[in-house]
Design a protein around this motif. Structure first.
Motif, short mmCIF file in Angstrom:
data_model
loop_
_atom_site.label_atom_id
_atom_site.label_comp_id
_atom_site.label_asym_id
_atom_site.label_seq_id
_atom_site.Cartn_x
_atom_site.Cartn_y
_atom_site.Cartn_z
N GLU A 96 115.53 -0.35 28.15
CA GLU A 96 116.06 -1.21 29.21
C GLU A 96 115.06 -2.30 29.57
OE1 GLU A 96 118.90 1.85 31.73
OE2 GLU A 96 116.74 1.85 32.11
N PHE A 97 113.80 -1.93 29.63
CA PHE A 97 112.75 -2.87 30.01
C PHE A 97 112.60 -3.97 28.96
CE2 PHE A 97 108.38 -4.37 30.33
CZ PHE A 97 108.26 -4.58 31.69
N VAL A 98 112.46 -3.57 27.71
CA VAL A 98 112.23 -4.54 26.62
C VAL A 98 113.43 -5.47 26.47
CG1 VAL A 98 111.97 -4.75 24.11
CG2 VAL A 98 110.55 -3.13 25.38
N THR A 99 114.63 -4.89 26.39
CA THR A 99 115.81 -5.74 26.22
C THR A 99 116.06 -6.59 27.45
OG1 THR A 99 117.26 -3.93 26.89
CG2 THR A 99 116.93 -4.25 24.52
N GLU A 132 106.66 -18.05 41.28
CA GLU A 132 105.66 -18.54 40.33
C GLU A 132 105.94 -18.04 38.92
OE1 GLU A 132 101.88 -17.32 41.86
OE2 GLU A 132 101.89 -18.83 43.45
N THR A 133 106.36 -16.78 38.82
CA THR A 133 106.69 -16.21 37.51
C THR A 133 107.78 -17.03 36.85
OG1 THR A 133 106.15 -13.97 38.22
CG2 THR A 133 107.57 -14.18 36.32
N SER A 134 108.81 -17.29 37.60
CA SER A 134 109.93 -18.05 37.06
C SER A 134 109.47 -19.43 36.59
CB SER A 134 111.02 -18.18 38.12
OG SER A 134 112.08 -18.93 37.64
N LEU A 135 108.68 -20.10 37.42
CA LEU A 135 108.22 -21.44 37.07
C LEU A 135 107.25 -21.41 35.90
CD1 LEU A 135 107.68 -22.95 40.62
CD2 LEU A 135 109.55 -23.41 39.03
N GLU A 136 106.34 -20.43 35.89
CA GLU A 136 105.32 -20.37 34.84
C GLU A 136 105.93 -20.13 33.47
OE1 GLU A 136 102.24 -17.54 35.56
OE2 GLU A 136 101.57 -18.58 37.36
N TYR A 137 106.81 -19.14 33.37
CA TYR A 137 107.28 -18.83 32.02
C TYR A 137 108.37 -19.79 31.57
CZ TYR A 137 111.54 -16.10 33.02
OH TYR A 137 112.77 -15.69 33.39
N LYS A 138 109.00 -20.50 32.50
CA LYS A 138 109.94 -21.53 32.09
C LYS A 138 109.20 -22.75 31.54
CE LYS A 138 113.96 -20.59 34.94
NZ LYS A 138 114.81 -21.07 36.03
N SER A 139 108.04 -23.04 32.16
CA SER A 139 107.31 -24.23 31.75
C SER A 139 106.34 -23.96 30.60
CB SER A 139 106.53 -24.79 32.95
OG SER A 139 105.56 -23.87 33.36
N SER A 140 105.98 -22.70 30.39
CA SER A 140 105.02 -22.40 29.33
C SER A 140 105.67 -22.60 27.97
CB SER A 140 104.47 -20.98 29.48
OG SER A 140 105.50 -20.05 29.41
N GLY A 141 104.85 -22.91 26.99
CA GLY A 141 105.38 -23.29 25.69
C GLY A 141 105.83 -22.13 24.82
N SER A 142 104.92 -21.32 24.39
CA SER A 142 105.24 -20.30 23.39
C SER A 142 105.89 -19.06 24.02
CB SER A 142 103.98 -19.88 22.64
OG SER A 142 103.17 -19.07 23.46
N LEU A 143 106.59 -18.34 23.18
CA LEU A 143 107.22 -17.10 23.61
C LEU A 143 106.16 -16.11 24.08
CD1 LEU A 143 109.64 -15.18 23.86
CD2 LEU A 143 109.32 -14.62 21.44
N MET A 183 108.82 -9.54 22.03
CA MET A 183 108.91 -10.69 21.12
C MET A 183 109.78 -10.36 19.90
SD MET A 183 105.21 -12.59 21.42
CE MET A 183 104.24 -11.24 20.82
N ILE A 184 109.67 -9.14 19.37
CA ILE A 184 110.51 -8.73 18.25
C ILE A 184 111.97 -8.72 18.68
CG2 ILE A 184 111.14 -6.77 16.75
CD1 ILE A 184 108.13 -6.07 16.67
N ASN A 185 112.24 -8.15 19.87
CA ASN A 185 113.59 -8.08 20.39
C ASN A 185 114.15 -9.49 20.62
OD1 ASN A 185 115.65 -7.94 22.71
ND2 ASN A 185 115.48 -5.80 22.05
N PHE A 217 101.79 -3.30 23.20
CA PHE A 217 102.96 -2.81 22.49
C PHE A 217 104.24 -3.40 23.09
CE2 PHE A 217 100.68 1.48 21.36
CZ PHE A 217 99.78 0.78 20.57
N LEU A 218 104.31 -3.44 24.43
CA LEU A 218 105.47 -4.01 25.10
C LEU A 218 105.61 -5.50 24.77
CD1 LEU A 218 105.35 -2.37 28.64
CD2 LEU A 218 107.22 -2.20 27.02
N ARG A 219 104.50 -6.20 24.80
CA ARG A 219 104.55 -7.63 24.50
C ARG A 219 105.12 -7.87 23.10
NH1 ARG A 219 99.16 -11.00 25.02
NH2 ARG A 219 98.74 -9.91 23.09
N GLU A 220 104.63 -7.10 22.14
CA GLU A 220 105.10 -7.23 20.76
C GLU A 220 106.58 -6.84 20.64
OE1 GLU A 220 104.87 -8.28 16.80
OE2 GLU A 220 103.42 -8.63 18.40
N ALA A 221 106.96 -5.74 21.32
CA ALA A 221 108.35 -5.27 21.25
C ALA A 221 109.30 -6.29 21.86
CB ALA A 221 108.48 -3.92 21.98
#
Length: 173
Positions: free
Chosen positions: A154-157, A52-63, A91-93, A85-89
């Motif tokens: 490692e997690f963010v990248t 589901e994760t794979s399908l959801e984020y592939k089909s979702s629009g924005s980053l 997206m910045i990465n 903080f992780l979400r922002e990091a």
């Protein structure tokens, strides 16, 4: 005559003990069967979540939606500062094409009005919380890292690279 009666009493006591042991074994077997069902159901749920994760984020629009869906599936609680903080990091990465974490911490901390060391600590804590919930297989299937719990870097990248790969934008950069 008394010895025959005494022997029959002993046999009946032995029979009672054997019956009790058999009852306990039956209960243990039922508990093991229930445990097996629980483990299999948990593994199936984990596999379903990954799909589901794979399908959801592939089909979702924005980053932001893609990153949010991944963080939710990894089960990082949204009530932690480190989640945001992780979400922002990530997206910045992603947008900075693999920017070094040393330059990301100040950007994240500035946006959330905190210090870089507090931002890094909050992100590390959020990863530890997800890790302690026994999500090693979920995290390991999404990103690659050394051994043990992944570092913040490692997690963010890893998450940013995973999204780039799935978007097909890694080949373009």
């Amino acid at each position: 005559m008394n010895t025959v009666f005494a022997t029959s009493n002993i046999l009946s006591k032995n029979d009672q003990m054997m019956f009790q042991v058999l009852k306990e074994l039956r209960l243990v077997r039922q508990e093991l069967d229930e445990l097996k069902r629980t483990v299999v159901a948990s593994q199936m749920e984990e596999a379903t979540d990954l799909i589901e994760t794979s399908l959801e984020y592939k089909s979702s629009g924005s980053l932001e939606e893609k990153v949010t869906n991944l963080l939710r599936k990894i089960r990082i609680p949204a009530n932690l500062k480190g989640y945001y903080f992780l979400r922002e990091a990530i997206m910045i990465n992603y947008n900075g094409c693999g920017q070094m974490m040393k330059s990301i911490y100040p950007n994240v901390s500035q946006k959330f009005n905190t210090t870089p060391s507090r931002a890094e600590r909050a992100m590390r804590h959020a990863i530890e919380v997800a890790w302690s919930k026994r999500n090693e297989t979920c995290i390991g299937s999404l990103i690659s890292y050394r051994s043990g719990r992944p570092t913040v870097s490692e997690f963010v990248t890893g998450i940013a690279d995973r999204i780039r790969l799935d978007d097909g934008s890694l080949e373009n950069k």
